[in-house]
Write an enzyme that holds these catalytic residues in place. Structure first.
Site, short mmCIF file in Angstrom:
data_model
loop_
_atom_site.label_atom_id
_atom_site.label_comp_id
_atom_site.label_asym_id
_atom_site.label_seq_id
_atom_site.Cartn_x
_atom_site.Cartn_y
_atom_site.Cartn_z
CG HIS A 221 26.64 -29.73 -38.03
ND1 HIS A 221 27.19 -28.57 -37.57
CD2 HIS A 221 27.43 -30.12 -39.06
CE1 HIS A 221 28.26 -28.27 -38.28
NE2 HIS A 221 28.43 -29.21 -39.20
CG HIS B 299 28.91 -30.77 -44.01
ND1 HIS B 299 29.18 -29.44 -44.25
CD2 HIS B 299 29.23 -31.00 -42.72
CE1 HIS B 299 29.66 -28.89 -43.13
NE2 HIS B 299 29.70 -29.81 -42.19
CE LYS C 67 28.64 -23.65 -38.85
NZ LYS C 67 28.90 -25.01 -39.23
CG HIS D 289 33.61 -24.18 -37.50
ND1 HIS D 289 33.60 -25.40 -38.13
CD2 HIS D 289 34.86 -24.05 -36.99
CE1 HIS D 289 34.78 -25.98 -38.00
NE2 HIS D 289 35.57 -25.17 -37.32
CG HIS E 74 31.38 -29.30 -35.27
ND1 HIS E 74 31.98 -28.16 -34.82
CD2 HIS E 74 31.13 -29.11 -36.59
CE1 HIS E 74 32.10 -27.32 -35.82
NE2 HIS E 74 31.58 -27.87 -36.90
CG ASP F 66 30.71 -31.95 -38.81
OD1 ASP F 66 30.34 -31.42 -39.86
OD2 ASP F 66 31.86 -31.78 -38.34
C1 NCD Z 1 33.29 -30.04 -42.75
C2 NCD Z 1 33.21 -30.18 -44.28
O1 NCD Z 1 33.94 -31.01 -44.83
O2 NCD Z 1 32.40 -29.50 -44.90
N1 NCD Z 1 34.50 -30.64 -42.29
C3 NCD Z 1 34.75 -31.07 -41.04
O3 NCD Z 1 35.90 -31.44 -40.79
N2 NCD Z 1 33.83 -31.11 -40.11
C4 NCD Z 1 33.15 -28.60 -42.36
C5 NCD Z 1 32.94 -28.39 -40.88
O4 NCD Z 1 31.86 -28.63 -40.35
O5 NCD Z 1 33.89 -27.95 -40.22
ZN ZN Z 2 30.18 -29.45 -40.27
#
Ligand code: NCD
Ligand code: ZN
Length: 349
Positions: free
Chosen positions: A13, A15, A99, A136, A174, A245
């Protein structure tokens, strides 16, 4: 000096963002992880095969030369998701998973799903074709206290969903509560656990004044939940695996609007290792980081190995985001300014 050699891990996971941020941060993951599931909540979310192909191309172009890192793409589900596009993309190895963001649950989720039942036909096809559903897991009902949103989601949405689609490959992403830890084990689904939810509880956000560095979604909960998550992650149980995450936000935005997300990819492995050592569970680290995920997703574990060393490791305050000439922004990593006990030494043969 303690050392540990494990099969190269994957991040289930992550970003990666786009543009300059992508270019400046990807090496933190690609150096030490074989693969990562890349979240589709870019500014224009990844909702089509074409979108995923061009996003993947930009990720591959941003990789350091000769990197063998593999980004695994996901499709962002909306109320209008086209079933044919989704399943087609999965069967043609463009999408690894789909997702589900409840609408407005987190960063860039305004196009998310308003009513989960409306996607039941899609989940049926996903179940039939073996396509994983990554969730999520928070309700967005403003009447529900933010600290209860994961538990309420499990009761209102996930529990009926898991019951109706017993063969659907579901990952609750998460997780932050002992309630989720129990649900995952009892319902034959998977869960990712972040490093930050193993280190901080909700007090961190209020220590020394409001501190958005520790604000992420789902928000960190009470200490008893952190303890349950540490137990789950370090248990070696198959259903729990590594998903950092890592969610970078430029300092100026974090300071200005307190957006949700903690950037941990530069320290993720070291951060997890600290926890496994504290819990006397270093023997289970390879399962959590490198084996349980591939097992769950039915893909082979990585071939390479990674060597980790117990040696003081001072974490930098900021990571610079640079273009060809200038620094255009800064991102604060998790554990900034702390000295961790572990370092990644590199790939071992
Ligand atoms: C994530 C993001 O910034 O893209 N933020 C977070 O607080 N984890 C999005 C997510 O996974 O909820
Ligand atoms: Zn995330």
């Amino acid at each position: 000096m303690k050392t540990l050699t494990i099969i190269k891990p994957d991040d289930w996971h992550l970003h990666l963002r786009e543009g300059l941020v992508l270019k400046n941060i990807i090496h933190f993951t690609s150096e030490f992880f074989g693969r990562a599931i890349v979240m589709p909540n870019t500014k224009n979310p990844i909702t089509t095969i074409g979108g995923a192909i061009s996003y993947k191309k930009s990720i591959l172009e941003a990789l350091p030369e000769s990197s063998k890192f593999e980004p695994l793409m996901t499709m962002y589900l909306t109320d209008d998701t086209d079933k044919g596009e989704l399943i087609n993309g999965f069967k043609n190895n463009i999408f690894f998973a789909a997702k589900l963001y409840p609408a407005n649950a987190t960063t860039n989720s305004s196009h998310g799903v308003k009513k989960i039942e409306n996607l039941y036909k899609i989940f049926e096809s996903m179940q039939d074709s073996g396509m994983p559903l990554l969730i999520h897991g928070e309700v967005t009902d403003p009447e529900v206290d933010i600290f209860d949103r994961e538990e309420v989601f499990i009761d209102r949405e996930l529990s009926p969903l898991a019951e109706r689609f017993p063969k659907l490959k579901i990952v609750l992403e998460h997780i932050t509560t002992s309630y989720a830890v129990d649900f995952v084990q009892e319902n034959n689904i998977g869960a990712t656990i972040t490093p930050h939810h193993l280190h901080i509880n909700r007090n961190a956000m209020f220590f020394g004044g409001l501190n958005s560095d520790f604000y992420c979604l789902p928000v960190a909960k009470r200490e008893k939940n952190r303890i349950a998550l540490r137990g789950a992650a370090t248990s070696g149980k198959d259903c729990f695996f590594l998903g950092s995450d890592s969610a970078p936000h430029l300092r100026k935005w974090k300071a200005f609007c307190g957006c949700a997300g903690i950037f941990n990819s530069p320290v993720a492995l070291q951060s997890y290792l600290t926890v496994f050592e504290e819990e006397n569970a270093l023997d289970n680290f390879e399962k959590f980081a490198s084996l349980n995920g591939p097992n769950f997703y039915n893909v082979p574990a990585n071939k390479e190995k990674l060597r980790l060393v117990s040696r003081p490791n001072k974490i930098t305050e900021f990571i610079d985001v640079v273009d060809e000439k200038n620094t255009v922004g800064k991102i604060k990593p998790f554990h900034a300014g702390e000295t961790l006990k572990w370092q990644v030494e590199g790939i071992a043969i």
